[in-house]
Design a protein around this motif. Structure first.
Motif, PDB file in Angstrom:
ATOM      1  N   LEU A 491       0.835  -1.195   0.000  1.00  0.00           N
ATOM      2  CA  LEU A 491       0.000   0.000   0.000  1.00  0.00           C
ATOM      3  C   LEU A 491       0.874   1.250   0.000  1.00  0.00           C
ATOM      4  O   LEU A 491       2.024   1.212   0.459  1.00  0.00           O
ATOM      5  N   GLU A 495      -1.516   5.396   3.339  1.00  0.00           N
ATOM      6  CA  GLU A 495      -2.622   4.479   3.604  1.00  0.00           C
ATOM      7  C   GLU A 495      -2.218   3.420   4.623  1.00  0.00           C
ATOM      8  O   GLU A 495      -3.011   3.028   5.488  1.00  0.00           O
ATOM      9  N   ARG A 496      -0.996   2.966   4.526  1.00  0.00           N
ATOM     10  CA  ARG A 496      -0.525   1.955   5.480  1.00  0.00           C
ATOM     11  C   ARG A 496      -0.462   2.534   6.888  1.00  0.00           C
ATOM     12  O   ARG A 496      -0.822   1.866   7.867  1.00  0.00           O
ATOM     13  N   GLU A 521      -0.806  13.320   9.131  1.00  0.00           N
ATOM     14  CA  GLU A 521      -1.612  12.972   7.960  1.00  0.00           C
ATOM     15  C   GLU A 521      -2.777  13.950   7.832  1.00  0.00           C
ATOM     16  O   GLU A 521      -3.647  14.013   8.697  1.00  0.00           O
ATOM     17  N   ARG A 527      -7.760   8.891   2.844  1.00  0.00           N
ATOM     18  CA  ARG A 527      -7.042   7.612   2.958  1.00  0.00           C
ATOM     19  C   ARG A 527      -8.015   6.487   3.320  1.00  0.00           C
ATOM     20  O   ARG A 527      -7.919   5.369   2.795  1.00  0.00           O
ATOM     21  N   ALA A 530      -9.959   5.384   0.324  1.00  0.00           N
ATOM     22  CA  ALA A 530      -9.156   4.517  -0.543  1.00  0.00           C
ATOM     23  C   ALA A 530      -9.090   3.098   0.017  1.00  0.00           C
ATOM     24  O   ALA A 530      -9.155   2.114  -0.736  1.00  0.00           O
ATOM     25  N   LEU A 531      -8.979   2.965   1.330  1.00  0.00           N
ATOM     26  CA  LEU A 531      -8.918   1.640   1.948  1.00  0.00           C
ATOM     27  C   LEU A 531     -10.258   0.914   1.836  1.00  0.00           C
ATOM     28  O   LEU A 531     -10.291  -0.310   1.703  1.00  0.00           O
ATOM     29  N   LYS A 534     -10.425  -0.454  -1.601  1.00  0.00           N
ATOM     30  CA  LYS A 534      -9.572  -1.636  -1.757  1.00  0.00           C
ATOM     31  C   LYS A 534     -10.051  -2.819  -0.931  1.00  0.00           C
ATOM     32  O   LYS A 534      -9.375  -3.849  -0.853  1.00  0.00           O
TER      33      LYS A 534
END
Length: 792
Positions: A491, A495-496, A521, A527, A530-531, A534
């Motif tokens: 990632l 995001e991680r 952040e 973020r 986006a997760l 995914k």
């Protein structure tokens, strides 16, 4: 010195621009430490000292230089990173900077590849210098710390790899136990006798690697697990194929799903019942010249002299243009061509192969494909006419990151998202693999079902590991851990980081807590979106008012994210979350339980990293305060099991000299009420002997025992020592009342015994206490407060 990222030139520390190329010099932040499971390869030249003595210095330098170049090329080809050359040894790490689920397999392939390349190198060295080199190799997998400025990886796994290399004979490759567990389906190896290695307190199990198998897919377990809960998806595939056959048309069918969810199993079940010619190809995760790898495999299957397709062979014989492009694709000719010409030729070959019977083209792991391959598949789907062709693509959701518009806008395209199994379907799968009458522990069965989260591969791997080990402990197989860790490690860094901060709160977490734990952040909502896209997290019901909540898609994803954090980071994040929650969670019923847990974790991680300092002791005190408050509330509402757990944890956090008397009294009461009678009486006896404890225990028990002798004083029960016997007595309020005394003023043991319904035992205990008091030495007994116990 500042090193230019563009040209590599070293510049003065105060330079703002590179003196070589003029590029701006950016000061990079210090790398963040992470815990990763990587595979380390060590190899060295045996007999290099004698070789250096025999050869001229310049010749020896050339020999070693060519050996190092060969090693670097082979390791790099398989995705490894050479950390350093040490004398005549090479150390490489697979999994740095980015993890891959097959890092262990890459490492053993690199080891075998290096051994083969050394044979080629030796022929050249023999001709040029009259010398050869022989290498020995050790490969080991384990957890390390990465991100330090000095080294790529640090940890015992690195040391063990070096020891395994030293234990190998010239030309041998020795692999460690965890490496073997990850690659055993793909290699042929033989076990060695347990190795006594320098610096290791226990013997080490190791294996001698003989060869890497090329005839099996390492991801496939022997035999097919039963297909459960996929009837509707299987029906969809069947209907699409029936339409392809009836209309003699081409359709693109894509199955998306996370690793292990059953994409390949669904495809296998479909293909088993279909009347068609099937060609398959799998995209590789790394390597050279892999753009058309799956297509080359399919073309070879169609042109196979013994089992190929007559239509394909006939086309190659009569169409020179198709033949030229296909020969370039197969590497049989070197001429100028283009991706468009190759796509056209492959489409023609597929159409001719489907002339007499339907053709099913299966492309597995398409998410690892290259853009040129995506173009080829879409070209076939868009332009094929008059031939029944079904293109079945299997991929993880990452395909949509690489090709956002995949299948979009095509009337002949279908995309199916394969979801995890539901609880009932997971239970049915477990019943198929382990029948209910097999004697399998029902509680372990439930734990497997909960932990697997509906992933069929996870169910199968965990059950297989339990069967092999014979243990009742549920351990996450190394293959699953590697798969999940690799997915998260790939990632983007931001995001991680968000995912790891969420993992500190738990499987369900709030957006506000992530923002507090990652203040640098600026776009936490973006973020998290986006997760969600995914499929790593999903929106959840918030516990805190005014907050957005999210839940990890799978418990094991949360665990993988959390385990990647360095312990120092875990400690800091737990403390930061606890302080924030104490301010924001005033209306939370379980505030003390949750805050106490996170402070407790912060304290424990600090202690694991070194001796407790003042800050750590402050954390322990704060955690104990919250756990004590939570334990008392649990005791008041009758939840004695939870109360004892919370109070025992509070007690352990405090040093002996700072033990809280209220914690002790509550804990003694909880133990008695929960049936842990021996523990309760031992604790009460020990408490009597502590300074200031006699009166307190008298208040609890309605008793006032005489002081114990110095010789009879025992240790605290948590120290593991058995307390010395102390004298406690009770006297009836009125003689001859039949043993009626108030339960609320009883000895904890008597109180617990009575509550447990053991009336006769309680009466005998009271009688023995009275006799013991009357037989004591004159002049030492102290007056007793009278209390009553009522035994119905």
């Amino acid at each position: 010195m500042k090193v230019c990222a563009g040209c590599g030139r070293e510049n003065p520390p105060d330079a703002r621009f590179c003196n070589g190329c003029g590029a701006a010099l950016v000061t990079r932040p210090a790398p963040r430490q992470q815990r990763k499971t990587v595979t380390v390869l060590f190899c060295d030249v045996t007999g290099s000292t004698a070789l250096g003595e025999r050869l001229d210095l310049e010749s020896f330098r050339q020999v070693m230089h060519r050996y190092f170049d060969t090693a670097r090329a082979v390791i790099g080809r398989h995705g490894g990173t050479v950390e350093k050359f040490i004398g005549d040894a090479v150390m490489a790490v697979f999994g740095v900077p980015v993890l891959h689920e097959d890092d262990a397999l890459r490492a053993v392939r690199a080891a075998v590849g290096l051994r083969e390349e050394i044979e080629t190198l030796n022929r050249a060295l023999e001709a040029d210098f009259g010398a050869t080199v022989s290498v020995r190799t050790g490969v080991n997998t384990g957890q390390v710390v990465t991100g330090t400025e000095e080294r790529l990886a640090t940890g015992d796994a690195v040391n063990l790899a070096a020891r395994l290399e030293q234990a190998a004979a010239p030309g041998e490759i020795v692999i460690g136990p965890q490496t073997w567990a990850l690659v055993r389906e793909a290699v042929i190896a033989e076990p060695l006798e347990s190795l006594q290695l320098k610096g290791k307190s226990q013997p080490v199990i190791a294996y001698r690697l003989l060869q890497v198998r090329t005839d099996v897919d390492p991801r496939t377990r022997p035999g097919l697990a039963p297909l459960v809960g996929r009837a509707s998806q299987l029906r969809m595939l069947g209907e699409v194929f029936a339409n392809v056959f009836a209309e003699r048309s081409c359709s693109l069918f894509t199955v998306l799903g996370m690793a292990g969810v059953g994409k390949s199993r669904l495809a296998a079940e479909f293909l088993r019942g279909v009347d068609a010619r099937v060609v398959t190809g799998t995209c590789l995760s790394y390597g050279q010249g892999i753009t058309y790898w799956p297509v080359v495999s399919m073309v070879k299957q169609l042109l196979d002299p013994g089992h190929g397709c007559p239509g394909a062979a006939q086309l190659m014989a009569c169409d020179a243009k198709v033949t030229a492009a296909i020969n370039v694709l197969l590497g049989q000719e070197v001429t100028v061509t283009s991706p468009a010409e190759i796509a056209w030729a492959v489409r023609k070959l597929f159409e001719s192969s489907a002339d007499l019977a339907p053709l099913v083209v299966v492309v597995d792991d398409l998410h690892w494909g290259e853009p040129a391959l995506f173009d080829l598949v879409e070209h076939v789907a868009d332009y094929s006419r008059g031939a029944p062709i079904l293109i079945l693509c299997l991929a993880r959701p990452e395909l949509l990151d690489a090709r956002p518009g995949w299948g979009g806008g095509k009337l002949n395209a279908t995309t199916l998202l394969l979801e995890p199994l539901g609880p009932a379907e997971t239970a049915a799968l477990i019943d198929e693999l382990v029948p209910t009458d097999s004697g399998f522990d029902p509680r372990l069965r439930e734990r497997v079902q909960l932990t697997a989260g509906g992933n069929p591969l996870f169910v199968e791997e965990m059950l297989a590991l339990i069967g092999e080990s014979g243990s009742s402990d549920l351990t996450i197989p190394a293959t699953i851990a590697a798969l999940l860790a690799a997915r998260l490690d790939q990632l983007p860094a931001a995001e991680r980081t968000v995912l790891e901060c969420g993992a500190v709160e738990g499987q369900s977490f709030h957006q506000g807590t992530v923002q507090v734990m990652a203040p640098e952040e600026r776009d936490v909502p973006g973020r998290l979106s986006a997760l969600v896209h995914k499929d790593l997290v999903r929106p959840d019901q918030p516990v805190l008012l005014g907050e957005d909540a999210f839940r990890f898609r799978h418990l094991l994803i949360r665990d993988a994210a959390y385990q990647a954090l360095a312990k120092a980071d875990r400690a800091g994040l737990h403390e930061r979350f606890a302080r924030w929650l104490a301010e924001r969670g005033a209306g939370l019923v379980e505030l003390d339980e949750i805050t106490g847990y996170h402070l407790e974790q912060a304290y424990r991680y600090r202690c694991e990293l070194g001796p407790a300092d003042d800050r750590a002791r402050c954390l322990a005190t704060d955690a104990a305060t919250h756990l004590d408050a939570a334990g008392r509330r649990a005791l008041d509402r009758g939840d004695t099991g939870a109360a004892v757990n919370l109070l025992e944890r509070a007690e352990v956090l405090l040093p002996l000299q700072e033990l809280n008397l209220a914690v002790q009294l509550s804990l003694t009461r909880g133990m008695a009420e929960s049936g842990r009678l021996d523990d309760a009486i031992s604790r009460a006896r020990w408490r009597y002997r502590c300074p200031g404890g006699i009166g307190a225990c008298g208040r609890l028990c309605g008793l006032q025992p005489r002081p114990a002798s110095r010789r009879a004083r025992g240790a605290h029960p948590r120290d593991g020592a058995r307390p010395a016997s102390g004298r406690r007595v009770a006297r009836d309020q009125h003689a001859g009342n039949g043993g009626h005394m108030h339960l609320s003023r009883a000895d904890p043991y008597q109180r617990g015994t009575a509550m447990a319904g053991r009336r006769e035992s309680a009466k005998r205990r009271l009688s023995a206490s009275a006799r013991h008091a009357q037989s004591g030495p004159a002049g030492r007994a102290r007056p007793l407060r009278r209390g009553t116990i009522t035994i119905e």
